[in-house]
Design a protein around this motif. Sequence first.
Motif, PDB file in Angstrom:
ATOM      1  N   VAL A   1     -14.886   4.251   5.025  1.00 44.42           N
ATOM      2  CA  VAL A   1     -13.844   3.233   5.125  1.00 44.42           C
ATOM      3  C   VAL A   1     -14.109   2.153   4.083  1.00 44.42           C
ATOM      4  O   VAL A   1     -15.236   1.991   3.611  1.00 44.42           O
TER       5      VAL A   1
ATOM      6  N   ILE B   1     -18.513   3.918  17.447  1.00 44.47           N
ATOM      7  CA  ILE B   1     -18.241   3.040  16.312  1.00 44.47           C
ATOM      8  C   ILE B   1     -19.581   2.630  15.699  1.00 44.47           C
ATOM      9  O   ILE B   1     -20.618   2.688  16.367  1.00 44.47           O
TER      10      ILE B   1
ATOM     11  N   GLN C   1     -13.632  -1.129   4.666  1.00 48.83           N
ATOM     12  CA  GLN C   1     -14.231  -2.282   5.329  1.00 48.83           C
ATOM     13  C   GLN C   1     -14.034  -2.156   6.835  1.00 48.83           C
ATOM     14  O   GLN C   1     -13.033  -1.606   7.298  1.00 48.83           O
ATOM     15  N   ASN C   2     -15.011  -2.668   7.590  1.00 49.02           N
ATOM     16  CA  ASN C   2     -14.913  -2.678   9.048  1.00 49.02           C
ATOM     17  C   ASN C   2     -14.605  -4.081   9.551  1.00 49.02           C
ATOM     18  O   ASN C   2     -14.996  -5.075   8.937  1.00 49.02           O
ATOM     19  N   LYS C   3     -13.926  -4.151  10.694  1.00 48.58           N
ATOM     20  CA  LYS C   3     -13.784  -5.418  11.414  1.00 48.58           C
ATOM     21  C   LYS C   3     -14.961  -5.523  12.374  1.00 48.58           C
ATOM     22  O   LYS C   3     -15.107  -4.704  13.279  1.00 48.58           O
TER      23      LYS C   3
ATOM     24  N   ASN D   1     -13.996  -2.592  14.984  1.00 49.78           N
ATOM     25  CA  ASN D   1     -14.400  -1.187  14.850  1.00 49.78           C
ATOM     26  C   ASN D   1     -15.831  -1.054  14.336  1.00 49.78           C
ATOM     27  O   ASN D   1     -16.224  -0.008  13.819  1.00 49.78           O
ATOM     28  N   ALA D   2     -16.604  -2.118  14.478  1.00 48.46           N
ATOM     29  CA  ALA D   2     -18.043  -2.101  14.206  1.00 48.46           C
ATOM     30  C   ALA D   2     -18.659  -3.277  14.953  1.00 48.46           C
ATOM     31  O   ALA D   2     -17.999  -4.301  15.160  1.00 48.46           O
TER      32      ALA D   2
END
Length: 275
Positions: free
Chosen positions: A121, A249, A123-125, A204-205
């Motif tokens: 991905v 996640i 970037q993760n949120k 999501n992280a």
Amino acid sequence: MALRLSAPFLTSRFTPSQALAPRRRTRARSFSPSADARAACFKRPYTSVLIIPTGVGAAVGGFAGDALPVARAVAGVADCVISHPNVLNAAMLYWPMPNTLYVEGYALDRFAEGSWALQPVHQNKVGLVLDSGIEEDLRLRHLQIADATRASLGLPVVEYIVTDAPLEIKTWFDPRCGKSTGSVGNSDSLLRAVDALVKHSDVNAVAVVARFPDDDPEDSDCYREGKGVDLLAGVEAIISHLVVKEFKIPSAHAPAVLPPPLSPLVCPRSAAEEG
């Protein structure tokens, strides 16, 4: 009795003048049946998985980021490297590599056995979980660090939550093999906090900061001098495994501890932990 030799297999008559003519050089052509027969669409990038167990005192990778040079070397020759926090983390130091996937250990196990797939991905949120057992001043320090990553690095740390009960972390060395291990007394509290972040903040992280017992000087001095096993590493892996197994996640963990006393004997391989 004379033997009659047959003429050589020549397409034309050989003359003495041909022997004096300069020889033409021909360039050798490499031949690989499998490569030549393989269509371009079937050529896959070379992917390497780099694993160094945590909490066992590995000669390379058993300290604070001392496996990063190895990871960088592998990333220089592979198209894609898949590795895990014990290899890629050096406490507050980190060397980003665009062709390297940072995968938590439990997820890496499932990937290796063919149960899970990995999807890169951009970037993760990120959601932040803080142990309610962390003292107020120490908690504020960690929140300020999170703010710094947002302001200076642009990391999307979108929300934080404090667990509804202290996690009650305990650490010890396994007497059978010497590896570091331990327990999470209130793992349900940790999972409830992560669940709230996932459901209400759409993260999501997850990054987890738990209050760890302050080290026994004898154990910590041995590790700081580059001769022992990281006492915290085993439980850190347990914490991230719990989160990844339950929510699927990415997760990473950092211990909240009081700074150790200054020492002139700190090994360079352990020095990243001193900040």
